[in-house]
Design a protein around this motif. Structure first.
Motif, short mmCIF file in Angstrom:
data_model
loop_
_atom_site.label_atom_id
_atom_site.label_comp_id
_atom_site.label_asym_id
_atom_site.label_seq_id
_atom_site.Cartn_x
_atom_site.Cartn_y
_atom_site.Cartn_z
N UNK A 185 -5.20 5.97 7.09
CA UNK A 185 -6.57 5.47 7.07
C UNK A 185 -6.64 4.13 6.35
N UNK A 186 -7.68 3.39 6.64
CA UNK A 186 -7.83 2.06 6.03
C UNK A 186 -7.91 2.13 4.52
N UNK A 187 -8.38 3.27 3.98
CA UNK A 187 -8.51 3.35 2.52
C UNK A 187 -7.29 3.95 1.87
N UNK A 188 -6.20 4.16 2.63
CA UNK A 188 -4.99 4.78 2.05
C UNK A 188 -4.28 3.76 1.14
N UNK A 194 4.36 8.15 14.92
CA UNK A 194 4.09 6.92 14.18
C UNK A 194 2.61 6.75 13.84
N UNK A 195 2.02 7.77 13.20
CA UNK A 195 0.59 7.65 12.86
C UNK A 195 0.35 6.61 11.77
N UNK A 196 -0.73 5.89 11.91
CA UNK A 196 -1.09 4.92 10.87
C UNK A 196 -2.06 5.60 9.89
N UNK A 205 -2.45 0.50 6.13
CA UNK A 205 -2.98 0.64 7.50
C UNK A 205 -2.83 -0.66 8.28
N UNK A 206 -3.11 -1.77 7.64
CA UNK A 206 -2.98 -3.07 8.31
C UNK A 206 -1.53 -3.35 8.67
#
Lengths: 158, 198
Positions: free
Chosen positions: B195-198, B191-193, B129-130
């Motif tokens: 989730x932070x926990x992915x 261009x979806x990002x 995600x980052x």
């Protein structure tokens, strides 16, 4: 084999070599310019450093076809009379011990000073860290680069 | 000993894990043999970006990394003010326009460099995600549009070198055509990002 024309020390030279021949062996074996040394053959030691369009290129891993249209300068072509500020400083500081790495050291130092005429100790360490000296002449190399900077600032006079 | 239906299920699941690689989470679409869905696409993209062939030139600091172990580059090599190294220690001083034909020598591709210090585009120690947010942000990606970003990822000669790295260097976890397809599908999906926990 391929016929390749090079610009070496201001002279046009034509050689007949395999296209992937390292520039180092063209300089030494084909053109007889023995001042550039073989050290590691892997761009790890800097002994083979020459200038290609003003950059400090490791000739042991530079395929000759990559430099066919470039301006190549070896230690023999840095000056015709040891008048380059780096050569003067090297003599004045009596830098070499065994001398094997010194042509590469001088060529790298000349590139550093062309880009940065007044380098700090850290600048020198950063730019010279790809040139290894087995004799450990590093303190004299650093002093000589500072001296060369002074010579350059004085218009070439020591 | 594994036996019966449970054993067969476990073996099939194990095979999928081996294909996907440790930590690769591409979602159900991969398990159905369809490749990653666009929503999961960036996770697959990030697995490639986190491979040594990519991350070594996208380090957290100003020193590039080396080899599959990601060691700091020997000889005090540094990013420099333009991402090209420092005087007498420029990337191109040793890295030619193509791989040198001897073992244990510097690999080569046109324009060998790191991102410039203003936009370092760090992959090391970043989550998918980052990386995704960083990569899409023009302020951090060198003002690239999404189209230019796709071109960089799929056609830049230095990026393509990652699939022709010379002997002794592992390849990214997806083939280059597969990677290019996933990138294009991800871009076409907006261009979806992840989730932070992915």
């Amino acid at each position: 084999m391929a016929r390749i024309t090079l610009d070496v020390n201001g002279k046009r030279e034509t050689v007949d070599v395999a296209p992937d021949t390292p520039l180092l062996w063209v300089l030494r074996d084909s053109l007889g310019l023995m001042g550039t040394k073989f050290g590691c053959g892997m761009a790890l030691c800097g002994a083979c450093t020459v200038h290609v369009d003003g950059e400090a290129v490791r000739s042991c891993v530079k395929q000759v076809t990559e430099v066919a249209d470039k301006r190549i300068v070896t230690i023999e072509g840095l000056s015709s009379d040891l008048s380059h500020p780096v050569q003067k400083a090297w003599l004045e500081e009596d830098v070499p011990q065994c001398g094997y790495c010194q042509s590469g050291q001088i060529m790298s130092a000349a590139v550093l000073l062309a880009a940065n005429p007044n380098p700090t100790d850290e600048d020198i360490d950063n730019s010279m860290s790809g040139n290894i000296c087995r004799c450990g002449t590093y303190p004299r190399i650093r002093r000589a680069i500072h001296r060369a900077a002074t010579i350059m600032a004085n218009g070439g006079a020591s | 000993m594994i036996g019966g239906d449970f054993g067969r299920t476990a073996l099939v699941a194990g095979t999928v894990v081996l294909i996907a690689g440790p930590g690769l989470r591409m979602g159900d679409s991969l398990l159905r043999g369809e490749g990653p869905a666009p929503a999961d696409g960036f996770v697959a993209i990030a697995e490639v970006l986190k491979s040594p062939r990519c991350v070594n030139c996208h380090p957290a600091g100003d020193v590039p990394l080396q080899d599959d172990e990601g060691r700091l580059h020997t000889m005090r090599v540094q990013r420099g003010p333009e991402g090209l190294g420092l005087p007498a220690m420029r990337c191109s001083n040793c890295h030619g326009r193509r791989n040198f034909p001897a073992p244990n020598t510097p690999p080569g591709a046109p324009n060998w460099h790191l991102p410039p210090p203003e936009t370092p585009m760090v992959f090391q120690n970043k989550t998918p995600a980052e990386i995704c947010r960083q990569m899409k942000d023009p302020a951090q990606n060198g003002n690239k549009t999404l189209e230019e970003l796709v071109h960089h990822l799929t056609a830049d000669s230095l990026v393509l070198w990652g699939w022709d790295p010379g002997p002794g260097r592992t390849l990214p976890p997806l083939s280059q055509p597969e990677f290019a397809r996933v990138v294009r599908e991800w871009a076409e999906a907006g261009a979806p990002c992840p989730d932070d926990d992915a």
